[in-house]
Design an enzyme around this catalytic site. Structure first.
Site, PDB file in Angstrom:
ATOM      1  N   ARG A   4       0.947  -1.244  -0.052  1.00 10.70           N
ATOM      2  CA  ARG A   4      -0.214   0.162  -0.021  1.00 10.70           C
ATOM      3  C   ARG A   4       0.858   1.233  -0.163  1.00 10.70           C
ATOM      4  NH1 ARG A   4      -3.405  -2.682  -1.531  1.00 10.70           N
ATOM      5  NH2 ARG A   4      -5.485  -3.166  -0.596  1.00 10.70           N
ATOM      6  N   HIS A  18      -0.273   0.236 -10.068  1.00 13.48           N
ATOM      7  CA  HIS A  18      -1.188  -0.888  -9.391  1.00 13.48           C
ATOM      8  C   HIS A  18      -1.485  -1.940  -9.974  1.00 13.48           C
ATOM      9  CE1 HIS A  18      -3.495  -0.608  -5.259  1.00 13.48           C
ATOM     10  NE2 HIS A  18      -3.133  -1.721  -5.537  1.00 13.48           N
TER      11      HIS A  18
END
Length: 310
Positions: free
Chosen positions: A225, A273
């Site tokens: 993250r 991502h």
């Protein structure tokens, strides 16, 4: 049986089709902002808005279709505490994550990042090779995904180490745990791979203090993250030469803003991502199997401990 479905990307039709194949007895209701949904037995969500939370109070379980549950747990007690949150198991993500990390590690080990820069500059200059025995790879987070990454790296012969919140033992991996073990783990790690869940304890764990403990010329790979990383600290340590390069797939703000300084730093490799995308069919099959177990009064795995954050 009725399932309430929400997708942050709005792409619900393929999910409806797969539920029709793997759980044909279920009726799918799509959540729409400003509209009251019919009573539902289960919710299948990805990054739901806070306005959806009241409609989750009466479901038997909430299934989260991402790898992490921080997008749900950020709501705290506003999210009904009596409703279990169930995360996906592998669902095809571990293999993708392992491919991404192995590629990044080998790219740094064989100095392809530097050869790419030389090629752009029109420079032909063989570089000294790294010594394999000095190229220790350390994985922060030894859960299901972290374990698969360590397993994938093993055949390449790098010294491997891992750090976790609680004590673990993995063959061929030097294991550390807890706050006391983090310092030693970092000081011997040449390539740091972050695969931690995002919790209050792990937010900003990759900051100036911890990155400075890595050996001079270390590398960073973050596939967990964005909030794990103190971004200005990384930039400063790269410019100072302490961190030789970073491969980042996750960021605090996504998409990464066009004016973000990471775009201008050639030693930072950016991907959007994509290190481990949710495989829809595998996910639906897994959710369908767990729903059937719940309906039969059986136990299911993957229930999130809200106190731990995963």
């Amino acid at each position: 049986m009725r399932i309430l479905l929400h997708r942050a990307d709005g792409k619900t039709e393929p999910w409806i089709k797969d539920f029709g194949k793997f759980l044909p007895e279920a009726e799918i209701a799509i959540w729409h902002a400003g509209e009251k949904s019919p009573p539902c037995d289960y919710a299948v969500v990805w990054a739901p808005p806070e306005t959806m939370l009241p409609e989750l109070a009466d479901v038997k379980a909430i299934f989260n279709t991402g790898a992490g549950v921080d997008a749900l747990l950020k709501f705290g007690d506003a999210l009904p505490r009596h409703v279990p949150i169930i995360r996906l198991g592998d669902a095809g993500m571990a293999a993708q994550m392992a491919e991404y990390v192995v590629h990044a590690v080998l790219r740094y080990f064989r100095r392809f990042d530097q050869y790419e820069a030389q090629a752009r500059a029109g420079t032909w200059a063989p570089l000294p090779q790294h010594h394999r025995e000095d190229f220790t790879v350390g994985v922060l987070g030894m859960g299901a995904l972290g374990g698969q990454v360590l397993k994938a790296l093993a055949p390449f012969g790098f010294p491997l180490r891992g750090w976790s919140r609680t004590e673990k033992s993995v063959a061929g991996v030097q294991c550390y745990h807890g706050p006391a073990g983090l310092d030693t783990f970092l000081r011997g790690t040449r390539v740091l791979v972050c695969m931690l869940p995002l919790t209050p304890d792990t937010s900003n764990i990759i900051d100036r203090s911890n990155m400075s403990k890595l050996p001079q010329g270390a590398y960073l790979i973050n596939v967990a993250r964005g909030a794990h990383l103190a971004e200005p600290d990384l930039l400063n340590l790269i410019k100072a030469g302490h961190i030789a390069g970073a491969t980042l797939d996750v960021f605090r703000n996504e998409p990464l803003p066009a004016q973000h300084p990471f775009w201008q730093e050639p030693r930072i490799t950016i991907t959007p991502h994509i290190s481990a995308l949710t495989l829809r069919r595998e996910s639906v099959q897994q959710i369908a199997g767990k729903i059937r177990k719940i309906e039969n009064g059986e136990m299911v795995d993957g229930i999130v401990d809200r106190n731990l954050g995963y």
